[in-house]
Design a protein around this motif. Structure first.
Motif, short mmCIF file in Angstrom:
data_model
loop_
_atom_site.label_atom_id
_atom_site.label_comp_id
_atom_site.label_asym_id
_atom_site.label_seq_id
_atom_site.Cartn_x
_atom_site.Cartn_y
_atom_site.Cartn_z
N PHE A 15 0.85 -1.19 0.00
CA PHE A 15 0.00 0.00 0.00
C PHE A 15 0.88 1.24 0.00
CE2 PHE A 15 -4.24 -1.75 0.76
CZ PHE A 15 -3.91 -3.06 1.05
N HIS A 16 0.50 2.23 -0.81
CA HIS A 16 1.28 3.46 -0.87
C HIS A 16 0.40 4.56 -1.46
CE1 HIS A 16 4.54 6.20 -1.62
NE2 HIS A 16 4.28 6.21 -2.92
N ASP A 17 0.33 5.70 -0.78
CA ASP A 17 -0.36 6.85 -1.33
C ASP A 17 -1.82 6.51 -1.73
OD1 ASP A 17 -0.58 9.44 -2.21
OD2 ASP A 17 0.34 9.06 -4.17
N LYS A 18 -2.53 5.82 -0.82
CA LYS A 18 -3.94 5.42 -1.04
C LYS A 18 -4.13 4.50 -2.24
CE LYS A 18 -5.94 9.44 1.16
NZ LYS A 18 -6.43 10.76 0.86
N LYS A 19 -3.06 3.77 -2.56
CA LYS A 19 -3.15 2.81 -3.66
C LYS A 19 -2.63 1.45 -3.21
CE LYS A 19 -1.28 5.89 -6.76
NZ LYS A 19 -1.79 7.20 -6.34
N ILE A 20 -3.09 0.42 -3.91
CA ILE A 20 -2.63 -0.95 -3.63
C ILE A 20 -1.95 -1.48 -4.89
CG2 ILE A 20 -4.95 -1.87 -4.24
CD1 ILE A 20 -4.45 -4.19 -2.34
N VAL A 96 9.56 -0.25 -8.47
CA VAL A 96 8.67 -1.34 -8.91
C VAL A 96 9.02 -1.69 -10.36
CG1 VAL A 96 6.28 -1.99 -9.34
CG2 VAL A 96 6.83 -0.55 -7.36
N ILE A 97 9.29 -2.97 -10.60
CA ILE A 97 9.63 -3.39 -11.96
C ILE A 97 8.73 -4.53 -12.43
CG2 ILE A 97 12.09 -2.75 -11.97
CD1 ILE A 97 12.56 -5.83 -11.26
N GLU A 98 8.56 -4.60 -13.75
CA GLU A 98 7.85 -5.74 -14.33
C GLU A 98 8.85 -6.90 -14.44
OE1 GLU A 98 5.60 -4.96 -17.88
OE2 GLU A 98 5.42 -7.10 -18.35
N THR A 99 8.39 -8.10 -14.13
CA THR A 99 9.26 -9.27 -14.23
C THR A 99 8.63 -10.28 -15.20
OG1 THR A 99 8.16 -10.29 -12.33
CG2 THR A 99 10.10 -8.95 -11.86
N ASP A 100 9.34 -11.40 -15.42
CA ASP A 100 8.82 -12.43 -16.33
C ASP A 100 7.49 -12.98 -15.83
OD1 ASP A 100 11.04 -12.17 -17.79
OD2 ASP A 100 12.01 -14.04 -17.14
N GLU A 101 7.27 -12.88 -14.51
CA GLU A 101 6.10 -13.51 -13.91
C GLU A 101 4.94 -12.54 -13.70
OE1 GLU A 101 7.28 -16.30 -11.07
OE2 GLU A 101 5.34 -16.39 -10.08
N ARG A 103 3.22 -8.40 -14.01
CA ARG A 103 3.20 -7.00 -14.46
C ARG A 103 2.51 -6.18 -13.38
NH1 ARG A 103 -0.79 -5.06 -17.42
NH2 ARG A 103 -1.17 -6.95 -18.59
N PRO A 104 3.28 -5.42 -12.56
CA PRO A 104 2.68 -4.69 -11.45
C PRO A 104 1.88 -3.47 -11.90
CG PRO A 104 5.08 -4.90 -11.20
CD PRO A 104 4.74 -5.24 -12.61
N GLN A 105 0.84 -3.17 -11.14
CA GLN A 105 0.01 -2.01 -11.44
C GLN A 105 -0.64 -1.49 -10.16
OE1 GLN A 105 -2.69 -2.88 -14.70
NE2 GLN A 105 -3.73 -0.90 -14.43
N TRP A 106 -0.71 -0.16 -10.01
CA TRP A 106 -1.34 0.44 -8.83
C TRP A 106 -2.84 0.63 -9.06
CZ3 TRP A 106 1.33 0.82 -4.44
CH2 TRP A 106 2.72 0.86 -4.50
N PHE A 107 -3.62 0.34 -8.01
CA PHE A 107 -5.08 0.53 -8.06
C PHE A 107 -5.53 1.36 -6.87
CE2 PHE A 107 -4.21 -3.30 -10.43
CZ PHE A 107 -4.97 -3.12 -11.58
#
Ligand code: 6OG
Length: 167
Positions: A15-20, A96-101, A103-107
């Motif tokens: 969690f960061h800045d009201k996002k998950i 935060v990085i995208e990996t082979d497994e 794809r991160p995204q904030w919601f």
């Protein structure tokens, strides 16, 4: 349903800045679903160590993880039961990085339908089917545990929960 072993897994939500932060799973178990970051607990490590390792491997970051929940589930045709330790981290270090497994995204964590938050809403239709039942507890920082039994739905051709509870 009978099972012979309980397999330990972890799952961490930042969690960061009201996002998950969720990750879109690009391969393996739970492919094409959004989830926290995690995986199997190896024999020589604790669940917390595994959670920190998996978070770094899958998203490239570190965070002060706190245990917030336990999920237990069984699946038709699967000889193992699964115990998943759920962790919550406030803030993070690194990039935060995208990996082979994953794809991160904030919601957005806003529950208000009319929130003006620019971040997209949590994609509840792209989670594991039982996750929407306990996400409110995760979002409100309430400790929880739960159990789900999955059965093969022959019409839909996939495993679906037939019994569950969370609290
Ligand atoms: P790898 O195959 O990536 O570990 N997992 C679940 N996560 C949620 N939220 N709900 C479920 O409900 C899950 N079943 C499994 C545990 C698999 C990852 O998938 C998670 C691990 O983080 C049924 O190593």
């Amino acid at each position: 349903m009978e099972y012979s072993k309980v397999k330990l897994y972890t799952n961490a939500f930042i969690f960061h800045d009201k996002k998950i932060l969720l990750g879109y799973k690009k391969r393996g178990f739970g492919i094409h679903k959004y989830n926290g970051f995690g995986g199997k607990v190896e024999p020589e490590e604790t669940s917390l160590e595994a959670a920190a390792r998996e978070l770094e491997e899958e998203a490239g970051i570190k965070s002060p993880l706190k245990h917030i929940g336990v999920l237990f589930f069984l699946s038709d045709g699967e000889e193992n039961a699964f115990h998943i330790d759920i962790y919550r981290g406030e803030g993070f270090e690194g990039t935060v990085i995208e990996t082979d497994e994953m794809r991160p995204q904030w919601f957005s964590t806003a529950i208000d339908e009319h929130s003006s938050d620019a971040a997209p809403k949590i994609p509840y239709d792209q989670l594991w089917e039982t996750d929407p039942y306990w996400y409110p507890l995760l979002l409100s920082n309430t400790k929880f545990r739960g159990r789900a039994d999955f059965r093969m739905d022959s019409e839909k051709g996939k495993l679906l929960p037939c019994k569950w509870w969370y609290g």
